[in-house]
Design a protein around this motif. Structure first.
Motif, PDB file in Angstrom:
ATOM      1  N   GLN A 239      88.970  24.376  55.718  1.00  0.00           N
ATOM      2  CA  GLN A 239      90.415  24.555  55.901  1.00  0.00           C
ATOM      3  C   GLN A 239      90.755  24.796  57.374  1.00  0.00           C
ATOM      4  O   GLN A 239      89.930  25.272  58.155  1.00  0.00           O
ATOM      5  N   VAL A 240      91.997  24.481  57.722  1.00  0.00           N
ATOM      6  CA  VAL A 240      92.531  24.731  59.066  1.00  0.00           C
ATOM      7  C   VAL A 240      93.673  25.729  58.923  1.00  0.00           C
ATOM      8  O   VAL A 240      94.544  25.556  58.055  1.00  0.00           O
ATOM      9  N   SER A 255      95.888  25.066  55.609  1.00  0.00           N
ATOM     10  CA  SER A 255      95.914  23.759  54.959  1.00  0.00           C
ATOM     11  C   SER A 255      95.332  23.883  53.551  1.00  0.00           C
ATOM     12  O   SER A 255      94.392  24.640  53.324  1.00  0.00           O
ATOM     13  N   SER A 260      92.021  19.184  53.031  1.00  0.00           N
ATOM     14  CA  SER A 260      91.287  19.657  54.200  1.00  0.00           C
ATOM     15  C   SER A 260      89.944  18.941  54.314  1.00  0.00           C
ATOM     16  O   SER A 260      89.633  18.026  53.540  1.00  0.00           O
ATOM     17  N   HIS A 261      89.151  19.385  55.278  1.00  0.00           N
ATOM     18  CA  HIS A 261      87.794  18.855  55.437  1.00  0.00           C
ATOM     19  C   HIS A 261      86.921  19.333  54.270  1.00  0.00           C
ATOM     20  O   HIS A 261      87.207  20.347  53.633  1.00  0.00           O
ATOM     21  N   TRP A 291      97.062  17.360  62.732  1.00  0.00           N
ATOM     22  CA  TRP A 291      97.918  18.319  62.021  1.00  0.00           C
ATOM     23  C   TRP A 291      99.137  18.675  62.867  1.00  0.00           C
ATOM     24  O   TRP A 291      99.127  18.543  64.089  1.00  0.00           O
ATOM     25  N   GLU A 298      99.584  18.708  54.567  1.00  0.00           N
ATOM     26  CA  GLU A 298      98.654  17.591  54.600  1.00  0.00           C
ATOM     27  C   GLU A 298      98.570  17.077  56.039  1.00  0.00           C
ATOM     28  O   GLU A 298      99.499  17.241  56.829  1.00  0.00           O
TER      29      GLU A 298
END
Length: 598
Positions: A239-240, A255, A260-261, A291, A298
């Protein structure tokens, strides 16, 4: 035996203050000695007693009460307005200003202040307080030995130590340092390990100034260069999140997991934009996501790091290093787990066009990637046991590189003030300072910062302070000497010449290799054709063929030298014969002359 003495006092004097006065001594009791008690004692004669011929002293200890300091923010509100005027409302402010400007007291006050201000302005115009009287003087350069000293050490305050995976300096001066703490050994991570990361005041190593509380450990953390209160962080779960230090320790927004990643976010970088809210992140899942922190629902854009330029997820390589230069806003570069450096163009239309170039020479993962601040065409990469300097024009090989070290290299970066200086860290706890104008085979300065692996490195914008993070979360702050953070005379010119020279050399080698490959391909094609005509298969080994070519070149060179040597010998013999003939003719002439004289 009890001795009792009664003090008397009038009832009217009860409760009054005491009045002290001088008076002669009074005898209240007289006790005579009892000679019968003398039988209980024996006289001791002589008596030995030790004495000290020094003044007697006493030692006292006082433990002062501990005073703990705490840093707290203050909310400043614009004041000076009446209660009925809201300074946020433009119409009320304008109405109040017009009212004040019509007041007679306001006009007279402005007129009085006008004469004072006029005097100050005339004085400033007459004297230039910013004039530099010594601009033409040349500063004598002193040959100072490169050195560095430790200023402070910031330790992870938790009992279970974690790795300092990323560092970020406060944008407005060297006041604070943000450190991301994470345990990257997933299976060895205990259940009760702390998730917090901290912001440290560089002058107070005892206690963090601010605590960031993420839902998953932070692998990277970055200050917003346009807003010193905002930070972006990449979490271990992909997550960011972003923080505003004015709004508390918890993330303002994160996020969602599904957008996310899928792997830890190893790098986040703020983009050069008007709003100052755009950023992008990279992870070992092979994705680069863009982002906008105003809406982290998203990503605004997505790109898979596929070196084959097909844009497929299965071909994507995990990203460990990310590089972005604000002066080239459309381009960025990534370093992958497979040792590949990929140069990308964000504004291209298709995924194939977005991947511009691929550079491959590192054996292991690329842990660090950064463009030179003075020469953006040249960039530094750190991976396996070497650090390499590349040119964008040469894709086959780097133009310069360090020797292979005994310890694995973990991070590196350029000096922001000197184009020829860069720094690297290693697994043995060593910080190396390289100055390629001074020395290229070995580091100019090598510092043993600690006895454990160094994982992160960051230089402050002024180039004097450098911070390193270790495996157990110890962040060491070092100050470099003047020689390492002061631009030398003609340094830019010399570095430009050095980079250009090495680039030309690599271009010549690259073209020569291309010619050899084409020649070899032509020979192999000719050999295949001969084999088809003759009906025989050519099973010659390419290594043997290369050896034959090599020895053939050596023999040809040897024959050429022998022919030149034989030619030289023949010329020498002919010259000596001519000299002998000339000498004989002279002797005959001399004989004829002597006969005539006789």
């Amino acid at each position: 035996m009890e001795i009792v003495y009664v003090y008397t006092k009038k009832r009217s004097e009860f409760g009054r203050q005491c009045n002290f006065a001088d008076r002669p001594a009074e005898l209240h009791v007289d006790i005579l000695p009892d000679e019968s008690l003398l039988q209980n004692f024996v006289e001791k004669n002589p008596v030995d007693r030790g004495i000290q011929c020094v003044q007697e002293m006493s030692e006292h200890e006082v433990n002062t009460e501990r005073f703990e300091t705490d840093t707290r923010g203050i909310n400043h509100v614009e004041g000076g307005w009446p209660k009925d005027v809201n300074p946020q409302e433009v119409e009320q402010v304008l109405r109040f200003r017009k009212k004040v400007e019509k007041d007679e007291m306001y006009i007279t006050t402005i007129q009085q202040l006008g004469s004072v201000m006029e005097h100050c302005i005339r004085q400033n115009n007459a004297i230039d307080i910013y004039q530099d009287y010594f601009a033409d003087l040349e500063i004598e350069e002193t040959e100072e030995t490169p050195s560095a000293k430790t200023i402070n050490v910031f330790r992870d305050p938790n009992e279970i130590k974690r790795t300092a995976t990323h560092l970020s300096w406060y944008p407005d001066g060297a006041k604070k340092l943000a450190v991301a703490y994470s345990n990257l050994e997933f299976q060895r991570s205990p259940a009760d390990i702390s998730l917090d990361s901290y912001i440290w005041d560089i002058e107070n190593p005892n206690k963090p100034e601010f605590t960031l509380k993420p839902v998953s450990p932070l692998v990277c953390l970055e200050y917003n260069p346009k807003d010193v209160h905002v930070l972006i962080g990449g979490c271990y779960n992909g997550q960011v999140a972003f923080w505003d230090t004015r709004k508390g320790s918890h993330a303002v927004e994160m996020s969602p997991v599904e957008h996310s990643h899928h792997d830890p976010v190893y790098k986040t970088i703020w983009l050069q934009s008007k709003t100052g809210t755009e950023c992008f992140s990279a992870s070992t899942d092979g994705q680069v996501l863009w982002w906008d922190i105003r809406k982290l629902g998203e990503p605004t854009e997505k790109l898979y790091m596929d070196p084959t330029k097909k844009g497929k997820v299965e071909n994507a390589q995990g990203v460990l290093a990310l590089e972005y230069e604000p002066t080239i806003p459309t381009k960025f570069m990534v370093g992958t787990e497979q040792g590949t450096i990929i140069s990308c163009n964000r504004k291209a239309k298709t995924p194939a066009e977005k991947i511009v170039a691929v550079y491959k020479e590192h054996i292991g993962p690329v842990y660090s990637l950064q463009r030179n601040p003075f020469f953006p065409k040249n960039f530094l990469t750190v991976g396996d046991w070497t650090a390499r300097i590349w040119s964008e024009d040469i894709r086959e090989s780097s133009i310069m590189w360090t020797k292979y070290h005994m310890s694995y290299m973990t991070d590196g970066c350029w000096s922001p003030v000197r184009p020829s200086v860069f720094f690297t860290t290693k697994m043995d706890g060593t910080l190396d300072v390289w100055d390629y104008l001074f020395k290229q085979n070995d580091p100019t300065l090598s510092l043993q910062v600690c006895d454990e692996a160094l994982h992160s490195l960051r230089v402050q914008d002024q180039g004097r302070l450098i911070a390193t993070g270790s495996h157990t979360g110890t962040t060491t702050l070092l100050e470099l000497s003047d020689s390492l953070c002061t631009m030398q005379r003609n340094e830019k010119v010399l570095v430009t010449a050095m980079f250009d020279r090495e680039t030309k050399r690599e271009k010549i080698l690259e073209s020569r290799q291309r010619e050899l490959r084409l020649k070899r391909a032509g020979q192999s094609a000719q050999g295949d054709q001969d084999d088809e005509e003759g009906g025989s298969a050519n099973d010659e080994d390419p290594v043997a063929r290369a050896e034959e070519d090599f020895f053939a070149m050596i023999n040809a060179d040897r024959k050429k030298r022998e022919q030149q040597k034989a030619k030289q010998v023949a010329e020498d013999e002919s010259n000596s014969e001519k000299k002998d003939e000339n000498g004989g003719e002279k002797q005959d002439e001399e004989k004829d002359e002597t006969i005539q004289e006789e």
